[in-house]
Design a protein around this motif. Structure first.
Motif, mmCIF file in Angstrom:
data_model
loop_
_atom_site.group_PDB
_atom_site.id
_atom_site.type_symbol
_atom_site.label_atom_id
_atom_site.label_comp_id
_atom_site.label_asym_id
_atom_site.label_seq_id
_atom_site.Cartn_x
_atom_site.Cartn_y
_atom_site.Cartn_z
ATOM 1 N N LYS A 52 -77.906 -31.541 -25.591
ATOM 2 C CA LYS A 52 -77.981 -32.994 -25.780
ATOM 3 C C LYS A 52 -76.928 -33.460 -26.790
ATOM 4 C CE LYS A 52 -82.904 -33.255 -24.825
ATOM 5 N NZ LYS A 52 -84.232 -33.345 -25.420
ATOM 6 N N ILE A 53 -76.776 -32.659 -27.876
ATOM 7 C CA ILE A 53 -75.791 -33.029 -28.897
ATOM 8 C C ILE A 53 -74.395 -33.054 -28.283
ATOM 9 C CG2 ILE A 53 -74.692 -32.271 -31.033
ATOM 10 C CD1 ILE A 53 -77.394 -31.148 -31.882
ATOM 11 N N CYS A 54 -74.087 -32.022 -27.479
ATOM 12 C CA CYS A 54 -72.751 -31.956 -26.872
ATOM 13 C C CYS A 54 -72.537 -33.133 -25.929
ATOM 14 C CB CYS A 54 -72.556 -30.641 -26.132
ATOM 15 S SG CYS A 54 -72.445 -29.250 -27.249
ATOM 16 N N ALA A 55 -73.607 -33.519 -25.216
ATOM 17 C CA ALA A 55 -73.485 -34.671 -24.322
ATOM 18 C C ALA A 55 -73.150 -35.916 -25.127
ATOM 19 C CB ALA A 55 -74.787 -34.874 -23.554
ATOM 20 N N PHE A 56 -73.797 -36.059 -26.300
ATOM 21 C CA PHE A 56 -73.500 -37.225 -27.126
ATOM 22 C C PHE A 56 -72.081 -37.184 -27.665
ATOM 23 C CE2 PHE A 56 -78.026 -38.315 -27.506
ATOM 24 C CZ PHE A 56 -77.901 -39.664 -27.272
ATOM 25 N N ILE A 57 -71.629 -35.976 -28.053
ATOM 26 C CA ILE A 57 -70.260 -35.860 -28.562
ATOM 27 C C ILE A 57 -69.277 -36.247 -27.462
ATOM 28 C CG2 ILE A 57 -68.523 -34.231 -29.383
ATOM 29 C CD1 ILE A 57 -70.692 -32.812 -30.923
ATOM 30 N N PHE A 58 -69.572 -35.785 -26.231
ATOM 31 C CA PHE A 58 -68.706 -36.172 -25.116
ATOM 32 C C PHE A 58 -68.729 -37.685 -24.941
ATOM 33 C CE2 PHE A 58 -68.270 -37.325 -20.634
ATOM 34 C CZ PHE A 58 -66.980 -36.908 -20.428
ATOM 35 N N PHE A 59 -69.921 -38.271 -25.109
ATOM 36 C CA PHE A 59 -70.036 -39.723 -24.951
ATOM 37 C C PHE A 59 -69.191 -40.444 -26.000
ATOM 38 C CE2 PHE A 59 -72.142 -43.838 -25.487
ATOM 39 C CZ PHE A 59 -72.119 -44.270 -24.179
ATOM 40 N N PHE A 60 -69.223 -39.945 -27.242
ATOM 41 C CA PHE A 60 -68.382 -40.516 -28.304
ATOM 42 C C PHE A 60 -66.919 -40.529 -27.872
ATOM 43 C CE2 PHE A 60 -71.759 -39.974 -31.508
ATOM 44 C CZ PHE A 60 -71.459 -40.987 -32.380
ATOM 45 N N MET A 61 -66.479 -39.406 -27.292
ATOM 46 C CA MET A 61 -65.062 -39.282 -26.924
ATOM 47 C C MET A 61 -64.733 -40.161 -25.731
ATOM 48 S SD MET A 61 -64.801 -35.248 -27.378
ATOM 49 C CE MET A 61 -64.975 -34.557 -28.999
ATOM 50 N N TRP A 62 -65.668 -40.175 -24.795
ATOM 51 C CA TRP A 62 -65.492 -40.972 -23.583
ATOM 52 C C TRP A 62 -65.310 -42.445 -23.980
ATOM 53 C CZ3 TRP A 62 -70.172 -41.483 -19.730
ATOM 54 C CH2 TRP A 62 -69.764 -42.210 -18.605
ATOM 55 N N VAL A 63 -66.140 -42.914 -24.910
ATOM 56 C CA VAL A 63 -66.034 -44.303 -25.368
ATOM 57 C C VAL A 63 -64.692 -44.515 -26.053
ATOM 58 C CG1 VAL A 63 -66.917 -45.935 -27.057
ATOM 59 C CG2 VAL A 63 -68.481 -44.763 -25.537
ATOM 60 N N ARG A 64 -64.282 -43.524 -26.861
ATOM 61 C CA ARG A 64 -63.041 -43.696 -27.602
ATOM 62 C C ARG A 64 -61.858 -43.921 -26.673
ATOM 63 N NH1 ARG A 64 -60.003 -39.972 -32.099
ATOM 64 N NH2 ARG A 64 -58.093 -41.153 -32.014
ATOM 65 N N TRP A 65 -61.855 -43.206 -25.531
ATOM 66 C CA TRP A 65 -60.701 -43.320 -24.646
ATOM 67 C C TRP A 65 -60.891 -44.396 -23.602
ATOM 68 C CZ3 TRP A 65 -56.797 -41.524 -26.930
ATOM 69 C CH2 TRP A 65 -56.996 -40.499 -27.850
ATOM 70 N N THR A 66 -61.922 -45.238 -23.760
ATOM 71 C CA THR A 66 -62.119 -46.339 -22.827
ATOM 72 C C THR A 66 -61.922 -47.694 -23.493
ATOM 73 O OG1 THR A 66 -63.739 -45.021 -21.644
ATOM 74 C CG2 THR A 66 -63.729 -47.369 -21.216
#
Lengths: 345, 167
Positions: free
Chosen positions: A293-307
């Motif tokens: 779950k933590i990794c999914a959130f970290i990915f979400f952080f990055m996904w938002v950053r590049w959007t």
């Protein structure tokens, strides 16, 4: 306090510290890879297979760089700033429950460094301390851009902390406890808090983006306006500490979000898994789920950053004070009314 | 002022609607677009391992050609050096000795022939100036190196491999 207890806690602290550092290290690599794939590129792939040694190469680079301390800076605070930023980022992991107690060699070991009964408040305290690292570094640099950036970071954190705290109050009305361990245990199986508090989670998540100074709220390090932001004057590993602290903050706030709202180490069907795997492996599997779950959130952080592009400063303040705080207050009122109605009937 | 071309458009700046002020629908849309790129094929070519296919008129590294008997075509006339706008080419001419008849086509040949690859702009004028069809820019990309002196390519790197070796 017997020595076995001290040794057990010491090992736990060392393991958690190591894991959070490794995750932060590989977050830098993941960030570059995610950015690359979202932009139809490849990302770092030269150091080792698929570039997995890239964080090591970056670390070596950081250590080898010339270290510059500006003559007009306040030397003591200039050095203290990055240290404080990293320290505050790291101590947040102490109260996060990583899993239910594990049975190892006939001994039940809780996978949490300390279960203090004000865990949520502790997290808030540590997170708000984190801004001092930025503030001190920016002020000690004796550079107008750094100072401006530090002031931005401070006012941004204060504004969003209010909305964050208010969004948490609605959750606390439901759970009746400030202990993270108990909050997680209440979400047994499928009863995750996000299902009861979707608006609260949304507010909390937006505020965590602002608290960790991540895009779209990365105004303190906005290159187009502030050169490098608060770390303009920093070089070598002191710069590395600031960058590293950001990734550890991201890890900690992902863990807090997963624990408070997404059930922590709980997952559907965990009771039958507990019978099947036994008292040693079932909690560890839960921990693995938590890390997923933590990794999914970290990915979400990055996904938002590049959007999402960066907000303008007035937009940021408008969103915080006129958008999120009234929403959070409305959320508290609705939650309170609903709980009162449920208790009455 | 009146527009002459009729192409002018006046944009109105309307205040944001409630949905737009919420940001979330637009953010969700943007996130959808970025995640779709995660599954697209990346445009990168891993250069040293994989090379992009060149067009037929690509001008790369020079090569000094041999004739059908394997003799060097260049007669060191110096027209390529003269035509070179970057002054990248130098050469020293020498007279062919009788026993070297199989090596060089004409009585005069280039004893040394050097191209400075840092100066060369790969315009292809040397190719056009050559009366003997001795120089062509038909090679690969000139590789990177560490020292400036290593970019001055002599005959060892420029002359085509002898006929026997090519077969």
């Amino acid at each position: 306090m017997d020595s076995a207890f001290v040794i057990e806690k010491f090992i736990l602290v060392a393991v958690i510290f190591g894991i959070s550092l490794v995750i932060a290290m590989y977050s830098t690599y993941a960030e570059r890879k995610v950015a690359a794939y979202l932009q139809d590129r490849l990302g770092p792939d030269r150091a080792g297979p698929f570039g997995i040694l890239q964080p090591l190469a970056d670390g070596v680079k950081m250590f080898m760089k010339e270290e510059i301390i500006p003559t007009s800076s306040n030397r003591f605070l200039f050095i203290a700033g990055p240290g404080l930023a990293l320290l505050c980022a790291c101590i947040g992991t102490a109260v996060i429950p990583w899993g239910s107690p594990v049975l190892i060699a006939g001994k039940t070991i809780p996978l949490q460094v300390s279960d203090i009964n004000v865990g949520v408040l502790y997290i808030f305290g540590v997170v708000s301390l984190g801004v001092y690292g930025v503030m001190i570094g920016g002020w000690a640099s004796n550079n107008k851009y750094s100072l401006l950036s530090a002031i931005r970071a401070a006012s941004q954190n204060i504004s969003y902390e209010i909305a964050m705290g208010l969004s948490i109050i609605a959750l606390l009305l439901m759970t009746n406890t400030l202990s993270l361990k108990e909050i997680v245990d209440q979400q047994h199986g499928w009863r995750w808090n996000v299902l009861y508090q979707p608006l609260g989670f949304l507010i909390f998540m937006v505020c965590s983006f602002a608290e960790t100074n991540r895009a779209p709220f990365d105004l303190p390090e906005c290159e187009t306006e502030l050169i490098g932001g608060y770390h303009t004057e920093y070089s070598s590993m002191k710069l590395g500490f600031y960058l590293f602290a950001e990734y550890i903050n991201m890890f900690v706030s992902s863990a807090v979000m997963a624990a408070l709202y997404w059930g922590g180490y709980n997952y559907p069907g965990m009771d039958s898994m507990a019978v099947w795997l036994g008292p040693t492996w079932a909690p560890l599997f839960g921990t693995a789920v938590f890390f997923g779950k933590i990794c999914a959130f970290i990915f979400f952080f990055m996904w938002v950053r590049w959007t999402i592009p960066r907000f303008r400063y007035d937009q940021l303040m408008n969103l915080g004070w006129k958008g999120l705080i009234p929403l959070a207050i409305a959320n508290i009122i609705i939650t309170g009314v609903v709980i009162a109605i449920i208790e009455k009937f | 002022m009146e527009s002459l071309s009729n192409k002018k458009k006046v944009l109105e700046q309307k205040p944001l609607s409630f949905m737009e002020r919420m940001y979330l629908p637009a953010i969700a849309k943007g996130m959808g677009i970025t995640i779709s790129h995660l599954f697209k094929k990346e445009a990168t070519i891993r250069y040293p391992e994989v090379e992009r296919e060149f067009s037929t008129n690509f001008r790369g590294m020079h090569s000094l050609k041999r004739d059908e008997n394997g003799k060097e075509r260049c007669t060191a006339c110096g027209l390529c050096a003269l035509s070179c706008p970057a002054e990248a080419i130098t050469m020293i001419a020498a007279e062919r000795k009788p026993e070297e008849k199989d090596l060089y086509r004409e009585e005069k040949y280039a004893a040394t022939y050097e191209i400075n690859m840092l100066r060369c702009i790969f315009c292809g004028l040397c190719e056009e100036a050559c009366p003997k069809e001795a120089i062509y820019l038909d090679g690969p990309i000139v590789p990177a190196d560490y020292l400036r002196k290593d970019f001055i390519y002599g005959k060892d790197k420029l002359v085509e491999a002898p006929l026997e070796m090519k077969k």
